[in-house]
Design an enzyme around this catalytic site. Structure first.
Site, PDB file in Angstrom:
ATOM      1  N   HIS A 162       0.707  -1.297   0.038  1.00 42.81           N
ATOM      2  CA  HIS A 162       0.012  -0.082  -0.119  1.00 42.81           C
ATOM      3  C   HIS A 162       0.605   1.459   0.072  1.00 42.81           C
ATOM      4  O   HIS A 162       0.827   2.064  -0.909  1.00 42.81           O
ATOM      5  CB  HIS A 162      -0.886  -0.036   1.189  1.00 42.81           C
ATOM      6  CG  HIS A 162      -1.811   1.347   1.599  1.00 42.81           C
ATOM      7  ND1 HIS A 162      -2.899   1.266   1.131  1.00 42.81           N
ATOM      8  CD2 HIS A 162      -1.327   2.527   2.003  1.00 42.81           C
ATOM      9  CE1 HIS A 162      -3.409   2.374   1.266  1.00 42.81           C
ATOM     10  NE2 HIS A 162      -2.618   3.420   1.866  1.00 42.81           N
ATOM     11  N   GLU A 163       1.606   1.396   0.798  1.00 42.25           N
ATOM     12  CA  GLU A 163       2.786   2.642   1.208  1.00 42.25           C
ATOM     13  C   GLU A 163       3.457   2.780  -0.094  1.00 42.25           C
ATOM     14  O   GLU A 163       3.632   3.871  -0.549  1.00 42.25           O
ATOM     15  CB  GLU A 163       3.409   2.426   2.246  1.00 42.25           C
ATOM     16  CG  GLU A 163       2.497   2.593   3.564  1.00 42.25           C
ATOM     17  CD  GLU A 163       1.589   3.667   3.735  1.00 42.25           C
ATOM     18  OE1 GLU A 163       1.724   4.711   3.175  1.00 42.25           O
ATOM     19  OE2 GLU A 163       0.611   3.350   4.503  1.00 42.25           O
ATOM     20  N   HIS A 182       3.285   6.359  -7.191  1.00 44.34           N
ATOM     21  CA  HIS A 182       2.264   7.397  -7.374  1.00 44.34           C
ATOM     22  C   HIS A 182       3.330   8.909  -7.412  1.00 44.34           C
ATOM     23  O   HIS A 182       3.341   9.647  -8.386  1.00 44.34           O
ATOM     24  CB  HIS A 182       1.229   7.825  -6.212  1.00 44.34           C
ATOM     25  CG  HIS A 182       0.058   8.550  -6.823  1.00 44.34           C
ATOM     26  ND1 HIS A 182      -1.004   9.180  -6.009  1.00 44.34           N
ATOM     27  CD2 HIS A 182      -0.043   9.319  -8.039  1.00 44.34           C
ATOM     28  CE1 HIS A 182      -1.649   9.834  -6.661  1.00 44.34           C
ATOM     29  NE2 HIS A 182      -1.309  10.044  -7.882  1.00 44.34           N
ATOM     30  N   HIS A 186       1.962   4.619  -2.922  1.00 39.79           N
ATOM     31  CA  HIS A 186       1.868   6.155  -2.723  1.00 39.79           C
ATOM     32  C   HIS A 186       3.253   6.683  -3.290  1.00 39.79           C
ATOM     33  O   HIS A 186       3.294   7.478  -3.871  1.00 39.79           O
ATOM     34  CB  HIS A 186       1.840   6.376  -1.171  1.00 39.79           C
ATOM     35  CG  HIS A 186       0.497   6.329  -0.699  1.00 39.79           C
ATOM     36  ND1 HIS A 186      -0.587   6.956  -1.192  1.00 39.79           N
ATOM     37  CD2 HIS A 186      -0.002   5.775   0.615  1.00 39.79           C
ATOM     38  CE1 HIS A 186      -1.568   6.825  -0.443  1.00 39.79           C
ATOM     39  NE2 HIS A 186      -1.545   5.855   0.651  1.00 39.79           N
TER      40      HIS A 186
HETATM   41 ZN   LIG Z   1      -2.524   5.281   2.224  1.00 38.51          ZN
END
Ligand SMILES: [Zn+2]
Length: 714
Positions: free
Chosen positions: A488-489, A495, A492
């Site tokens: 998940h991290e 991104h 980011h």
């Molecule tokens: Zn998050």
């Protein structure tokens, strides 16, 4: 404005100090890197004052420019300004979140209200706002690119939303409110950190470890040793220590004790109690919303989100709440049956949920999460993330030799990230382990945004988590949930690293709150692909890949416990929104009473507690960021589930290059250069529907083989 100006006038004289290592532009390789090796916490305060002074001077220059306002001399000039403050607040943020101590906390108490006043002095600068408004009014007739138009719209809207159009008296009151809030946010976080650091369970008798797997015991022993209790075991009052204890400890009395301590953080009626602070925050936020012309704080916050209104966010939450609660009742019935069968004489209480859920998982899915853990080595999974980044987005990670790039703690490592052509894209810092002074949880942080309008500047991003360091030299084994969080991290981070825009304000993860979790949640899916598991989920002793039948069981158990996960989260999201819809400037809300009544009205199952109870809800009370915005995770997850089906139902699978490229171009690289709904349509060819989310959580049956989502999407 006057407040900040006078504060700064007084502060600048001694503050701009050439010997302060935080101040100079970052130098060295990779377009410059933070000089962590030279910085001390005591350097931060002066550097922040200097950064604010420079920022203010930059903007005064723009505001007083005698030439007529243009995009370049106003909007682009603002993008160029305040670089010192950007650098300094980055370092300050790293110290606050990962190296907090008395010096850092004293700096926070001093500087947070000043930063709030500083921000107000910018948005309340009338000359500056008039120039922005002039450029904004001419945006359709001045040959701007779509990205430039978006930036003009965003700056103008941000100024208006921050009170640029208010009269002098209202502006003054607004600034007072913001400064008071800044102090309250700081107090809230420091109270929470104190309750996480100062309260813990110290185990002296090995028998009290009953049920705990070796890795959890080792972590507890290591925790005890670093805190000066060598030879004992310490269960810290943080999620990463509490959850494994609640899952495995057979000592029900100790589970209850650990649970009580954890859910009462910030709610103990002592010096670190957060209830009064929350009451004040809610009143001040409500007053600020009224001043700005919005019915409530929630309306103000959501205006520039993807959801746009509290109603639309509530509508989504309510659609999911009922099926999720129904699922919880089924889950509890399954757990109660096992407890009865085993003759435990137990009626399921909140401190039993994780413990019996684990037993149900074993019984129903023959899945023992402890059997997975030996295959989940932190460093191997990190390689799995790199593999995923290469396959999906053509990003390649190369380790940088220790000592080449300075780090702020010996646990931190740095990688260079290149694109397929070998061109530098950015740096990735990785700070995986828990330590005293580091905030709990996991997060991504951008040290520097990608930009191109004044020459190529590459990004620097970091991933932070709180894994418990095991014995030296032994691999760190993590849970399935932790592995998912790791991806998940990293989502980011990707991104940020994929960003391909001109202006830093629109770069990377600088997107609306209810959209920013979409790329990160989406990346979670790849950890469970056979390609990642077979290559990187390797047994820490034998090196064998995780067996296929274990993977099949993981897949089969995917929707297991979704009632719990959804309700635990949604209860928090609903309380957050309802608190901010209910608050008024003159009504003193008692947070504990409000929480209790709201949950009762919602029909909250008594076996579950909010994931973050109100007195410890840092997302919404340690800053404005996620306030009236905790729903964002669900909103983003609606996009996530729908986007995953673009790969798996409408495409050729998780590694479909064509779908990945559409995702990269429209979402990961686009930052905030377009409206999020438009970006999503660019990727998916249509708006998202809610069905994929309901399927993901097991609240709707899966699609039949050969189905297409285009038939079901709304
Ligand atoms: Zn998050």
């Amino acid at each position: 404005m006057t407040t900040a100006a006078s504060l700064l006038a007084g502060a600048t004289a001694g503050a701009v100090n050439d010997s302060n290592p935080v101040i100079p532009a970052w130098s060295g390789p990779y377009g410059g890197v933070p000089p962590f090796d030279k910085i001390k916490a005591t350097d931060l305060k002066d550097a922040l004052e200097a950064g604010m002074a420079e920022g203010l001077a930059d903007l005064e220059k723009i505001a007083n420019d005698p030439s007529p306002p243009t995009f370049d001399n106003t909007i682009a000039a603002m993008e160029r300004s305040g670089r010192l403050l950007d650098r300094v607040t980055t370092v300050y943020g790293i110290y606050s979140s990962t190296l907090s101590d008395d010096t850092v906390q004293a700096t926070e108490r001093d500087i947070e209200p000043k930063l709030a006043a500083f921000r107000d002095s910018i948005t309340q600068n009338e000359k500056l706002f008039r120039r922005i408004a002039t450029v904004y009014d001419a945006r359709d007739t001045s040959n701007l690119t779509p990205e430039q138009k978006r930036l003009v719209w965003l700056q103008y809207t941000n100024f208006v939303r921050a009170g640029a159009k208010l009269d002098a008296q209202a502006k003054k009151r607004l600034s007072e409110i913001n400064q008071q809030l800044a102090t309250l946010f700081t107090n809230f976080s420091q109270n929470l950190l104190a309750d996480e650091n100062d309260r813990f369970l110290l185990i002296e008798d090995e028998a009290d470890l009953a049920g705990l797997p070796d890795a959890v015991r080792d972590g507890a022993a290591a925790n005890a040793e670093t805190r000066g209790h060598k030879g004992k075991w310490l269960i810290a009052n943080t999620r990463s220590s509490v959850e494994p204890f609640l899952t495995y400890s057979t000592r029900r009395d100790l589970r209850e004790k650990v649970w009580q301590t954890f859910v009462n953080r910030g709610d103990n009626g002592d010096a670190h109690d957060n209830n009064k602070i929350i009451t004040q925050i809610l009143q001040l936020r409500a007053e600020r919303a009224k001043l700005l012309g919005y019915p409530t704080h929630a309306h103000w916050r959501l205006e520039n989100s993807m959801a746009k209104t509290p109603d639309r966010a509530m509508e989504l939450m309510e659609a999911v709440w009922k099926p999720a609660v129904a699922r919880v009742h089924e889950e509890v019935a399954d757990m109660q049956a096992i407890a009865d069968q085993e003759g435990d004489g137990v009626k399921i209480e909140p401190w039993d949920y994780r413990y019996y859920a684990e037993k149900v998982r074993k019984a129903k899915y023959d899945l023992d999460t402890n059997a997975i853990k030996p295959y989940l080595q932190l460093e191997k999974l990190r390689e799995g993330m790199f593999y995923t980044a290469g396959q999906l987005f053509g990003l390649y990670f190369k380790p940088i030799a220790a000592g080449t790039v300075p780090v702020y703690h010996s646990d931190v490592r740095v990688w260079e990230v290149d694109d397929a052509a070998g061109k530098l894209v950015g740096l990735w810092y990785f700070d995986p382990y828990a330590r005293v002074g580091k905030q709990s949880g996991a997060w991504m942080n951008a040290y520097r945004n990608q930009e191109r309008f004044d020459g190529d500047i590459t990004t620097i991003v970091s991933n932070n988590s709180n894994f418990v360091k095991g014995k030296p030299g032994e691999p760190v084994l993590i849970s399935w949930i932790d592995a998912t969080t790791l991806f998940h991290e990293f989502g980011h981070a990707l991104h940020g690293l994929s960003s391909n825009v001109n202006y830093p304000t629109l770069s990377g993860t600088n997107v609306p709150r209810d959209y920013v979790e979409f790329p990160s949640q989406l990346l979670e899916y790849w950890v469970a692909t056979p390609e990642v598991l077979n290559r990187y989920a390797l047994h820490y002793q034998t090196g064998e890949p995780i067996p296929a039948d274990l993977v099949a069981k993981i897949q089969k158990a995917k929707t297991f416990n979704q009632g719990f996960d959804t309700v635990e989260y949604l209860a928090g999201a609903l309380v957050d929104m309802k608190l901010h819809l209910a608050a008024t400037p003159d009504k003193a809300i008692d947070p504990d009473a409000f929480e209790k009544k709201t949950l009762a009205d919602l029909g909250m199952p008594h076996e579950i507690v909010m994931r973050h109870r109100t007195p410890q809800f840092g997302h919404i009370f340690s800053g404005d960021g996620y306030s009236a915005g905790y729903y964002s995770y669900l909103w983003s997850d609606t996009l996530t589930a729908d986007a995953w089906e673009a790969f798996t139902v409408d495409g050729k699978g998780p590694w479909d290059k064509e779908v990945a490229e559409r995702l990269r171009v429209n979402v990961f690289s686009a930052g905030n250069t377009r409206d999020p709904a438009e970006e999503y349509r660019g990727f998916r060819g249509r708006d998202p529907g809610i069905d994929a989310l309901m399927r993901k959580r097991g609240f709707m049956p899966p699609l039949a083989a050969g189905a297409s989502t285009t038939k079901t999407a709304k």
